[in-house]
Scaffold this motif. Structure first.
Motif, PDB file in Angstrom:
ATOM      1  N   ARG A  31       0.892  -0.841  -0.288  1.00  0.00           N
ATOM      2  CA  ARG A  31      -0.320   0.233   0.040  1.00  0.00           C
ATOM      3  C   ARG A  31       0.705   1.277   0.149  1.00  0.00           C
ATOM      4  N   GLN A  32       1.835   1.424   0.721  1.00  0.00           N
ATOM      5  CA  GLN A  32       3.484   2.190   0.575  1.00  0.00           C
ATOM      6  C   GLN A  32       3.175   2.433  -0.340  1.00  0.00           C
ATOM      7  N   ALA A  33       3.050   1.762  -1.011  1.00  0.00           N
ATOM      8  CA  ALA A  33       4.458   1.480  -2.123  1.00  0.00           C
ATOM      9  C   ALA A  33       3.192   2.051  -3.574  1.00  0.00           C
ATOM     10  N   VAL A  34       2.805   1.889  -3.439  1.00  0.00           N
ATOM     11  CA  VAL A  34       1.348   2.101  -4.344  1.00  0.00           C
ATOM     12  C   VAL A  34       0.865   3.613  -3.973  1.00  0.00           C
ATOM     13  N   ALA A  35       0.851   4.070  -2.662  1.00  0.00           N
ATOM     14  CA  ALA A  35       0.391   5.455  -2.518  1.00  0.00           C
ATOM     15  C   ALA A  35       1.826   6.391  -3.295  1.00  0.00           C
ATOM     16  N   LEU A  36       2.594   6.464  -2.642  1.00  0.00           N
ATOM     17  CA  LEU A  36       3.584   6.577  -3.651  1.00  0.00           C
ATOM     18  C   LEU A  36       3.547   6.968  -4.806  1.00  0.00           C
ATOM     19  N   LYS A  37       3.006   6.440  -5.516  1.00  0.00           N
ATOM     20  CA  LYS A  37       2.696   6.803  -6.773  1.00  0.00           C
ATOM     21  C   LYS A  37       1.574   7.386  -7.579  1.00  0.00           C
ATOM     22  N   GLY A  38       0.814   7.351  -5.903  1.00  0.00           N
ATOM     23  CA  GLY A  38      -1.139   7.614  -6.594  1.00  0.00           C
ATOM     24  C   GLY A  38      -1.116   9.705  -7.215  1.00  0.00           C
ATOM     25  N   GLY A  39       0.437  10.379  -7.578  1.00  0.00           N
ATOM     26  CA  GLY A  39      -0.079  11.288  -8.126  1.00  0.00           C
ATOM     27  C   GLY A  39      -0.153  10.707  -9.461  1.00  0.00           C
ATOM     28  N   LEU A  40       0.590   9.632 -10.069  1.00  0.00           N
ATOM     29  CA  LEU A  40       0.893   9.481 -11.162  1.00  0.00           C
ATOM     30  C   LEU A  40      -0.171   9.583 -12.213  1.00  0.00           C
TER      31      LEU A  40
ATOM     32  N   PRO B 228      -1.687   3.801 -10.430  1.00  0.00           N
ATOM     33  CA  PRO B 228      -2.245   2.344  -9.974  1.00  0.00           C
ATOM     34  C   PRO B 228      -3.388   1.854  -9.021  1.00  0.00           C
ATOM     35  N   VAL B 229      -4.077   0.769  -8.897  1.00  0.00           N
ATOM     36  CA  VAL B 229      -5.058   0.372  -8.736  1.00  0.00           C
ATOM     37  C   VAL B 229      -4.687  -0.792  -7.793  1.00  0.00           C
ATOM     38  N   LEU B 230      -3.985  -0.901  -6.031  1.00  0.00           N
ATOM     39  CA  LEU B 230      -4.245  -2.557  -5.129  1.00  0.00           C
ATOM     40  C   LEU B 230      -5.352  -3.383  -4.992  1.00  0.00           C
TER      41      LEU B 230
ATOM     42  N   PRO C  83       0.690   3.672 -21.572  1.00  0.00           N
ATOM     43  CA  PRO C  83      -0.027   5.604 -21.881  1.00  0.00           C
ATOM     44  C   PRO C  83      -1.166   5.746 -20.427  1.00  0.00           C
ATOM     45  N   ARG C  84      -1.398   6.817 -21.056  1.00  0.00           N
ATOM     46  CA  ARG C  84      -2.440   7.480 -19.364  1.00  0.00           C
ATOM     47  C   ARG C  84      -3.906   6.801 -19.974  1.00  0.00           C
ATOM     48  N   ASP C  85      -4.304   5.987 -20.869  1.00  0.00           N
ATOM     49  CA  ASP C  85      -5.122   5.451 -20.967  1.00  0.00           C
ATOM     50  C   ASP C  85      -5.337   4.480 -20.913  1.00  0.00           C
ATOM     51  N   GLY C  86      -4.227   3.873 -20.444  1.00  0.00           N
ATOM     52  CA  GLY C  86      -4.109   1.776 -20.022  1.00  0.00           C
ATOM     53  C   GLY C  86      -4.374   2.474 -18.571  1.00  0.00           C
ATOM     54  N   SER C  87      -4.289   0.616 -18.255  1.00  0.00           N
ATOM     55  CA  SER C  87      -4.002   0.024 -16.694  1.00  0.00           C
ATOM     56  C   SER C  87      -3.394   0.196 -15.961  1.00  0.00           C
ATOM     57  N   VAL C  88      -2.758  -0.096 -14.910  1.00  0.00           N
ATOM     58  CA  VAL C  88      -1.437  -0.401 -14.093  1.00  0.00           C
ATOM     59  C   VAL C  88      -2.797  -1.321 -12.641  1.00  0.00           C
ATOM     60  N   THR C  89      -2.167  -2.561 -12.309  1.00  0.00           N
ATOM     61  CA  THR C  89      -3.130  -3.490 -11.738  1.00  0.00           C
ATOM     62  C   THR C  89      -1.862  -4.270 -10.814  1.00  0.00           C
ATOM     63  N   ILE C  90      -2.890  -3.954  -9.507  1.00  0.00           N
ATOM     64  CA  ILE C  90      -1.003  -4.417  -7.703  1.00  0.00           C
ATOM     65  C   ILE C  90      -2.242  -5.293  -7.656  1.00  0.00           C
TER      66      ILE C  90
ATOM     67  N   PRO D  82       2.430 -22.046   0.464  1.00  0.00           N
ATOM     68  CA  PRO D  82       3.363 -21.093   1.900  1.00  0.00           C
ATOM     69  C   PRO D  82       4.467 -19.558   1.328  1.00  0.00           C
ATOM     70  N   GLN D  83       3.404 -19.065   0.225  1.00  0.00           N
ATOM     71  CA  GLN D  83       4.455 -17.799  -0.410  1.00  0.00           C
ATOM     72  C   GLN D  83       2.949 -16.737  -0.367  1.00  0.00           C
ATOM     73  N   ALA D  84       3.432 -15.815  -0.850  1.00  0.00           N
ATOM     74  CA  ALA D  84       2.797 -14.563  -0.776  1.00  0.00           C
ATOM     75  C   ALA D  84       3.734 -13.773  -2.451  1.00  0.00           C
ATOM     76  N   GLN D  85       2.680 -13.904  -3.085  1.00  0.00           N
ATOM     77  CA  GLN D  85       2.262 -13.381  -4.155  1.00  0.00           C
ATOM     78  C   GLN D  85       1.841 -11.720  -4.708  1.00  0.00           C
ATOM     79  N   VAL D  86       2.828 -11.017  -5.209  1.00  0.00           N
ATOM     80  CA  VAL D  86       2.625  -9.360  -5.575  1.00  0.00           C
ATOM     81  C   VAL D  86       2.961  -9.812  -7.085  1.00  0.00           C
ATOM     82  N   ALA D  87       1.641  -9.158  -7.898  1.00  0.00           N
ATOM     83  CA  ALA D  87       1.141  -9.049  -9.379  1.00  0.00           C
ATOM     84  C   ALA D  87       1.349  -7.616  -9.056  1.00  0.00           C
ATOM     85  N   ILE D  88       2.074  -7.346 -10.389  1.00  0.00           N
ATOM     86  CA  ILE D  88       2.041  -6.448 -11.321  1.00  0.00           C
ATOM     87  C   ILE D  88       1.896  -5.922 -12.588  1.00  0.00           C
ATOM     88  N   ARG D  89       0.590  -6.047 -13.089  1.00  0.00           N
ATOM     89  CA  ARG D  89       0.348  -6.102 -14.455  1.00  0.00           C
ATOM     90  C   ARG D  89      -0.350  -4.664 -15.012  1.00  0.00           C
TER      91      ARG D  89
END
Length: 701
Positions: free
Chosen positions: A548-557, A561-563, A595-602, A609-616
């Motif tokens: 959440r902290q990493a995504v929040a820092l990119k909120g002005g771009l 990004p959507v978490l 591009p600006r009209d595209g999407s970034v999803t986290i 037994p593993q945590a998975q963070v997918a950045i698409r």
């Protein structure tokens, strides 16, 4: 009986005399010639002496007895020489005698002592009263037969054809002696017929030994006495002679000294022992003895195996600096007591780098000086004494003033490395005179080259250590610069959007948060530059908070990004700052590639037994070749202002945590980065149910 004995021993004398003459003439130069010719001539002398005394009807004299002992000793030595090829790989001795032979030799030595102390005169048909002497001769016969058996048994099969007749002949002589002395020991007297036939029996062995001598060219081994054994034997023998002479002198002092005799004897003997100890512990005497032995007893001046083992051991052992050990290793080859070492530096100057048992040397020599040019072009070992006597032998050599004024300087040994002069060693005058022939000079050249390789390796290791320290600092600096670049890029994007959204309260709030976070991060980077690498210690972290902290820092771009949190409450073991930097870098790359009209999803989820963070993202995507060959290669980037280390650092840290970074991308459709990390404590929680199930299985049985 007297005439029979005379004929018998005369026949033996003539036979061995002819055999010895053949060795000294026709077979001169064959292997083992000295030992065999001496044994034949001693046997001929013994048989001739016995024949002469038997013809006159007198008892055997002490001289005949002594010659017989020498004859037996000579044949025993021949057998030991032939046994010399049987080497023991685990032993440093030049040959190995079996235990039965050693035991027999020990027993024989005791009886021989009794024989020497009381000479045994052998009369015809006279009772033998000296039992120890008779048993000593019997023991010698047994020892000789054991040696014969060992020689034949230890020879290779293909060599036995050449040695078998010599074994039969020499063994026959010892076997006949064993028979005669056994009979004498049993009946307390020597049988006259057996004694008379002894000469004929010895004569019959001559043809057998002669056949083996004719085949002696295939006897391929000789007894090898090491220089170490020779040195210690010579020192021990000389000490024994010295002490014997001093003891005799002390006896006469006591005998003729009157009332002062005892005092003079004790004082003289004490002074003699102290003088001997001083001589034995004198380095000059030891050097002289080594040189004397090498010069008069061996073809070559050095035992190269021993010298090279000592040389490499000196260079490799722990202790003083390598420079001092290099000087010592080279100096000990020519019995020099000390020296100094000069090594070429990057400035082109040969500096005094080390010294061994000499005063400190401050003189430097430039690489362009005539002295260094001469050493590098000729590779010669310079004898300064020879240079003073005959300068024409070193045409073009100019000695520096400081070296010419050095009173004890003797040799200059160049140290070559890849055809260039790496350094040179100046040795002091040797303790004892050493002849500088081609063998000594070549050995010094090779030793100098070998020492140069050790010194060059040490210099390379030190340079590599310094380079690694700079590499570590530069790598840390690179990551810091990369983080600064990300912050600058983030602030630049926010500045570009400020004109459009400056009246949007939500954007203003995000902008302030981003600026505050950037300031805090720069402060942390400054602190990190002053901390060691061990300051970063992984601790249990809530993955959701870091994401959440990493995504929040990119909120002005844009695109924002959507978490999506699919599995809350996951915990991993990591350093918060570095994990946030890794995830933030991957998110920012996704935003920059879309591009600006595209999407970034986290998406945060759990996979076993593993945590998975997918950045698409729905950006341009990457080809398989680019992902495989260039994506994680450091210092390669497709961005104009990129550093090319973000993806490399991300993968390295994720692997350091025990996870992995997976990439799937399709050109024109986007890219997905999957950060997979092991959950903290998951292995303990999942092990318990498995144990319970195993116990249930046991209970069911």
């Amino acid at each position: 009986m007297t005439s029979i004995a005379t004929f018998s021993y005369s026949l033996a004398a003539v036979g061995f005399l002819l055999l010895g003459a053949l060795w000294l003439t026709s077979w001169r130069g064959r292997r083992h010639g000295g030992a065999l010719s001496a044994a034949c001539l001693l046997t001929a002398s013994w048989a001739g002496l016995v024949s002469y005394q038997a013809s006159r009807g007198v008892q055997l004299s002490v001289l005949a007895d002594a010659v017989e002992i020498l004859r037996n000793a000579a044949w025993s030595y021949v057998l030991v020489v032939l046994l010399g090829q049987h080497r023991d790989p685990a032993s440093r001795l030049p040959f190995r005698l079996p235990r039965p032979v050693l035991a027999a030799a020990a027993v024989y030595g005791l009886f021989l002592l009794a024989t020497v102390c009381s000479w045994w005169e052998l009369p015809f048909l006279v009772q033998l009263d000296l039992m120890p002497a008779m048993m000593a001769r019997l023991g010698w016969s047994v020892f000789g037969m054991l040696l014969v058996e060992q020689v034949y048994r230890n020879k290779p099969v293909q060599e036995r054809w050449a040695i078998k007749f010599a074994c039969l002949g020499i063994g026959g002589m010892f076997a006949y002696d064993f028979y005669m002395y056994s009979d004498a020991l049993l009946f307390k007297s020597v049988h006259p017929d057996i004694w008379a036939a002894r000469g004929v029996a010895n004569a019959l062995t001559v043809p057998l030994i002669g056949i083996s001598m004719a085949r002696s060219a295939s006897w391929n081994t000789e007894l090898a006495v090491s220089r170490r054994v020779m040195f210690h034997s010579a020192a021990l023998f000389g000490s024994a002679i010295y002490l014997l002479a001093m003891g005799s002198a002390g006896y006469y002092l006591r005998f003729f000294g009157g009332s002062w005799g005892t005092l003079m004897q004790v004082t003289f003997l004490f002074a003699a022992v102290m003088l001997l100890a001083g001589i034995l512990f004198s380095g000059t005497f030891r050097s002289w003895l080594k040189v004397f032995i090498s010069k008069h007893f061996y073809t070559y001046n050095y035992d190269y195996r021993e010298e090279w083992l000592r040389f490499t051991r000196t260079l490799s052992e722990q202790g003083p600096g390598l420079g001092e050990r290099a000087i010592q290793a080279i100096a000990e080859l020519v019995e020099s007591p000390g020296g100094a070492l000069w090594i070429r530096r990057e400035s082109g100057v040969f500096e005094a780098a080390a010294r061994w048992h000499v005063p400190r040397q401050d003189a430097d020599v430039h690489a362009d000086s005539p002295f260094c040019i001469y050493l590098e072009s000729t590779h010669w070992v310079v004898d300064l004494h020879e240079l003073a006597r005959d300068p024409d032998k070193y045409e073009g050599l100019v000695i520096p003033d400081w070296l010419a004024q050095h009173a004890r300087a003797w040799l200059v040994v160049p140290m070559m490395m890849h055809g260039a002069l790496f350094g040179f060693v100046v040795l002091q005058q040797a303790r004892s005179p050493v002849s500088l022939n081609w063998e000594v000079i070549d050995l010094l050249k090779i030793a100098g080259t070998q020492a140069a390789s050790y010194l060059a390796q040490e210099d390379a290791a030190n340079a590599l250590m310094v380079a690694r320290q700079f590499e570590s600092f530069n790598r840390m600096s690179t990551f810091v610069v990369h983080d600064l670049k990300n912050l600058v890029s983030q602030l630049s994007l926010m500045g570009a959007n400020a004109e459009k959204h400056r009246n949007n309260p939500e954007f203003q709030r995000d902008m302030l948060d981003t600026v505050n976070h950037s300031v805090q991060k720069m402060k942390l980077m400054l602190q990190k530059l002053g901390r060691s690498a061990n300051a970063e210690r992984p601790v249990p972290l809530a993955v959701e908070e870091v994401v959440r902290q990493a995504v929040a820092l990119k909120g002005g771009l844009e695109p924002q990004p959507v978490l999506q949190v699919r599995a809350p409450g996951l915990t991993v073991l990591a350093d918060r700052e570095r994990l946030e930097r890794v995830l933030g870098h991957l998110v920012q790359n996704a935003i920059e590639a879309t591009p600006r009209d595209g999407s970034v999803t986290i998406e945060l989820s759990k996979s076993g037994p593993q945590a998975q963070v997918a950045i698409r993202d729905t950006g341009a995507g990457m080809t398989e070749d680019f992902v495989r060959e260039r994506l994680f290669k450091p210092f390669e980037s497709t961005k104009a202002a990129g550093m090319g280390i973000g993806a490399f650092e991300s993968r390295e840290y994720i692997q350091e945590l025990g996870g992995r970074l997976e990439v799937s991308s399709t050109p024109g459709f986007g890219t997905t980065f999957n950060v997979i990390l092991p959950l903290h404590g998951m292995h303990v929680q999942e092990a318990a149910p498995a144990a319970v199930r195993q116990e249930d299985c046991f209970d069911s049985k």
